[in-house]
Write an enzyme that holds these catalytic residues in place. Structure first.
Site, short mmCIF file in Angstrom:
data_model
loop_
_atom_site.label_atom_id
_atom_site.label_comp_id
_atom_site.label_asym_id
_atom_site.label_seq_id
_atom_site.Cartn_x
_atom_site.Cartn_y
_atom_site.Cartn_z
N GLU A 174 -5.48 5.14 -3.81
CA GLU A 174 -6.08 6.15 -2.89
C GLU A 174 -7.27 5.90 -2.45
O GLU A 174 -7.83 5.82 -1.47
CB GLU A 174 -5.93 7.47 -3.20
CG GLU A 174 -4.46 8.25 -3.38
CD GLU A 174 -3.63 7.72 -4.57
OE1 GLU A 174 -4.03 7.17 -5.41
OE2 GLU A 174 -2.45 8.18 -4.59
N LYS A 189 16.19 1.37 -11.69
CA LYS A 189 15.86 2.63 -10.99
C LYS A 189 17.32 3.46 -10.85
O LYS A 189 17.93 2.74 -10.03
CB LYS A 189 14.72 2.56 -9.94
CG LYS A 189 14.00 3.88 -10.00
CD LYS A 189 12.79 3.88 -9.14
CE LYS A 189 12.22 5.23 -8.93
NZ LYS A 189 10.92 5.16 -8.38
N ARG A 249 -8.38 11.55 -5.72
CA ARG A 249 -8.66 10.23 -6.35
C ARG A 249 -9.79 9.48 -5.50
O ARG A 249 -10.33 8.58 -5.71
CB ARG A 249 -7.41 9.42 -6.44
CG ARG A 249 -6.34 9.66 -7.38
CD ARG A 249 -6.97 9.11 -8.64
NE ARG A 249 -6.58 9.52 -9.74
CZ ARG A 249 -5.38 8.94 -10.31
NH1 ARG A 249 -5.21 7.84 -9.82
NH2 ARG A 249 -4.58 9.32 -11.49
C1 LIG Z 1 -2.33 9.02 -8.00
C2 LIG Z 1 -0.85 9.17 -7.45
N1 LIG Z 1 -0.67 8.59 -6.27
C3 LIG Z 1 0.71 8.81 -5.91
C4 LIG Z 1 1.58 9.43 -6.76
C5 LIG Z 1 2.75 9.70 -6.19
N2 LIG Z 1 3.97 8.91 -7.03
C6 LIG Z 1 4.68 9.68 -8.04
S1 LIG Z 1 5.86 8.42 -8.63
C7 LIG Z 1 5.04 7.16 -7.89
C8 LIG Z 1 5.68 6.00 -7.96
C9 LIG Z 1 5.74 5.33 -9.23
O1 LIG Z 1 6.24 4.14 -9.26
P1 LIG Z 1 6.38 3.47 -10.88
O2 LIG Z 1 5.18 3.59 -11.66
O3 LIG Z 1 6.97 2.02 -10.57
O4 LIG Z 1 7.33 4.34 -11.63
P2 LIG Z 1 8.93 4.48 -11.22
O5 LIG Z 1 9.13 5.84 -10.43
O6 LIG Z 1 9.64 3.30 -10.42
O7 LIG Z 1 9.61 4.78 -12.47
C10 LIG Z 1 4.28 7.38 -6.86
C11 LIG Z 1 3.78 6.77 -5.73
C12 LIG Z 1 1.25 9.94 -8.02
N3 LIG Z 1 2.11 10.38 -8.77
N4 LIG Z 1 -0.02 9.67 -8.27
#
Ligand SMILES: Cc1ncc(C[n+]2csc(CCOP(=O)(O)OP(=O)(O)O)c2C)c(N)n1
Length: 679
Positions: free
Chosen positions: A391, A289, A419
């Site tokens: 959630e 990342k 959610r």
């Molecule tokens: C339902 C929901 N909860 C929380 C989020 C906030 N959120 C956006 S990106 C993220 C992390 C995602 O991690 P990952 O899938 O591993 O992708 P990366 O950012 O590491 O590429 C979160 C918690 C979201 N987008 N959707």
């Protein structure tokens, strides 16, 4: 002319040789980095998928094949490769590209998304649709048919919706590729047993051995042989490529990898094989990342979605090093922030409350920094929980904690509370269990746009019997609302605040405690309830504002007082459920038009509750004017411009108040019923 400039569609990309791709990746990284330094945006997630995205467009043809992003915050390289370089300069504004996949921009974007966990299921739907329509890839009958690819992160795949998607994907009898982008990070550290499982897996010898031998193994595949054929013939190469016993195999998905997601020599041959594999498959790709920008690599949480920033020299005497590379030796990065945020205030207030009340427990669903929960997490780790992107689970867990006598505070973005609505209904409200919802990013969110607005939490929660729904207008009122919630033991309660800085306008003024169903007058000179006020203080218009719009309403009232000589009273409404029916009754009986203001949809929101109250009091509801978000989508832009667009900034409120005053019926003497007689 850069390589990137020569690419107006993925067809142009496919004209490049594999050896040119690293240079293209570098150019994409620089464009993204430079833009985000100016406007803010998702940095680390995009830097991590540059090679992967290039490789996907190099191998697949997404003019016909299907590419579905999960969350979608990693779509910038995809946008740059699909004809949208000219929109990058306006990133996250109405003049430029959205920060998330957006079908209004391009047919290469299939869904507008921003909530995690959805891509596998929508991909299953499209795969089934293409199969039904006879358009799907079939190695024997339709070799040029549509393939389906979905890209999902290691923190998103643990989400319940993603699990349901995998459960459905395993039933498919056709090509279906899930790419697991495993960078070992969520926004902060990923949580939960599955994250720990991926972590172990990453560190295993099998992975490094595999990495070393991947190229060699591929070379062993007889020319042109597909994975399916390899599987059929049971070649040694395939056996090594398939991760037997992998967790996803239990869902019926062949699992391959992990492979190095920054190495074109690995990615492209693997994807070429996967393209022709006619069964559901997970390709496990390991990425870093923030790759390529050392600040983002070292601190991918801060650089997940930073505001605008600049790289400044650590040596104060040397000039700023802002420029194309953004990275000079010895420089440091300064993020541009505007004042104290509600998020930060909340974190501190909650720590203080937890210090005094050992029964308080707190939770976040993967957003410790975004919600302010990182502060209690550091101070009270045993009473503060991060559930990961779960959630629904978090809400149920909070209900369980309430049942055992604890006082749960669940901090969540308004948009992600959606959610957990079913859990709010069944496990909290129906049981009468006091789960407290602390709703950050409620209302218009600015650059993240339509996928993230907190536009419907009031409407959702209002339908739950026993719920107490509050909003904060500044830090003092947030503190008072949270204290009210701490002692509200009979049902679900909530407090909402926006993605904004806290106002200091009322600093120094006393903030009375929250009392269930009672508004607070912010303009005592025009308070209809002021003792002895029998006419002189009766306002021309009353503004009942729910949440921070009260601060803008005050500015509007001041302006109308001086420019139009209008007497405008402003109330911090405090409760959208129950609304202050007595106040509404007294205002309407005096023929004072009421303007309700909220940073929330007018459909089903606070204003709708005021209208209902007026109607059930048998009063003239036509004198209630509701301001809020219209029944249409608001797209990415600055929050200030969005508020102005929908008319709930100070000038917009002033315009509406002026109109309401002009339309109002002439005041007539009425006998005021004592407050206590109004139901
Ligand atoms: C339902 C929901 N909860 C929380 C989020 C906030 N959120 C956006 S990106 C993220 C992390 C995602 O991690 P990952 O899938 O591993 O992708 P990366 O950012 O590491 O590429 C979160 C918690 C979201 N987008 N959707």
């Amino acid at each position: 002319m850069t390589l990137l400039n020569t690419i107006s569609s993925p067809a142009d990309l496919r004209k490049l040789s594999i050896s040119q791709l690293p240079q293209l990746a570098q150019e994409i990284r620089e464009s993204i980095c430079n833009q985000i330094a100016k406007s803010g945006g998702h940095l680390a997630p995009n830097l991590g998928v540059v090679e992967l995205t290039i490789a996907l467009h190099y191998v697949f043809d997404f003019a016909s094949d299907r590419l579905l992003f999960d969350v979608g915050h990693q779509c910038y390289p995809h946008k740059l490769l699909t004809g949208r370089q000219h929109m990058l300069a306006g990133l996250r504004t109405s003049a430029g590209m959205s920060g998330f996949p957006e079908p209004r921009e391009s047919s290469f974007d299939l869904f507008s998304v921003g909530h995690a966990g959805t891509a596998i299921s929508t991909a299953v739907g499209m795969a089934r649709g293409d199969t039904l329509a006879g358009e799907a890839f079939d190695p024997n009958n339709k070799p040029d048919g549509r393939r389906v690819v979905t890209l999902i992160g290691d923190a998103s795949i643990v989400n319940g919706v993603a699990m349901e998607g995998l459960n459905g994907a395993g039933m498919l009898k056709r090509q279906f590729l899930v790419i697991l982008n495993d960078n070992g990070m969520s926004i902060s550290k990923p949580q939960g047993a599955l994250a720990a499982h991926f972590d172990k897996f990453r560190l295993s010898h099998r992975y490094s051995e595999f990495k070393k031998s991947a190229k060699e193994l591929l070379a062993q595949l007889p020319g042109g042989q597909t994975l399916k054929q390899a599987c059929h013939y049971g070649s040694e190469a395939f056996k090594h490529m398939v991760n037997e016993g992998a967790w996803f195999e239990h869902f019926g998905l062949v699992t391959v990898g992990p492979i190095d997601g920054h190495n074109f020599d690995e990615l492209i041959p693997f994807l070429r094989e996967a393209r022709n594999f006619d069964k559901p498959m997970v390709l496990h790709v390991k990425t870093v990342k923030g790759k390529g920008y050392s600040f983002a690599e070292k601190d991918s949480s801060t650089f997940h979605s930073p505001p605008a920033f600049s790289a400044v020299s650590a040596d104060p005497d040397s000039a700023s090093v802002e420029g194309s590379k953004l990275e000079n030796e010895g420089c440091r990065v300064e993020l541009k922030r505007d004042g104290r945020s509600f998020t930060s205030a909340f974190g501190e207030i909650l720590v203080d409350m937890m210090t005094h009340d050992p029964k308080i427990v707190a939770a976040t669903a993967a957003m410790p920094d975004g919600t302010g929960i990182s502060k209690p997490l550091a101070k009270f780790p045993e009473r503060t929980f991060d559930t990961g992107i779960c959630e629904s689970h978090a809400l149920d867990m909070m209900s369980g904690l309430a049942k055992t006598g604890f006082k749960p505070f669940f901090a969540v973005y308004s948009t992600f509370l959606q959610r957990a609505f079913d859990q709010c209904f069944q496990e909290s409200a129906l049981q009468g269990l006091p789960v407290r919802l602390c709703l950050d990013r409620a209302g218009l969110v600015g650059g993240d746009g339509a996928v993230h607005h907190g536009f419907c939490d009031i409407a959702l929660l209002r339908v739950l019997p026993g719920a107490a729904i509050t909003a904060a207008i500044d830090e003092a009122s947030m503190k008072a609302a949270l204290e009210f919630m701490r002692t509200y033991e009979t049902g679900l309660s909530s407090c909402r605040w926006p993605r904004d800085a806290v106002s200091s306008k009322l600093d120094g003024k006393p903030c009375p405690p929250f009392v269930l169903g009672k508004a607070r007058c912010l303009t005592p000179e025009f308070d209809i309830d002021a003792p002895g006020n029998n006419g002189s203080g009766v306002p021309d218009v009353a503004i009942l504002a729910f949440g921070t719009t009260a601060i803008d309403a005050l500015a509007a009232a001041e302006q109308l007082g001086s420019s139009d000589n209008l007497r405008v009273s402003v109330y911090e409404a405090r409760f959208a459920k129950p609304v202050d029916s007595q106040l509404i009754g007294r205002l309407l009986m005096r023929k004072v038009p009421i303007i309700t203001v909220e940073d929330h949809s007018v459909v089903g929101g606070f204003g709708a509750a005021v209208l209902q109250a007026a109607q059930s009091l048998g009063l003239d509801a036509s004198q209630v004017y509701t301001l809020g978000l219209p029944d249409s989508w608001i797209y990415q832009d600055s929050r200030a411009r969005q508020l102005a667009q929908v008319g709930i900034d100070a000038p917009g409120i002033a315009r509406s108040a002026r109109k309401a005053a002009a339309n109002s019926k002439p005041q007539i003497e009425v006998k005021i019923a004592p407050a206590t007689t109004i139901a």
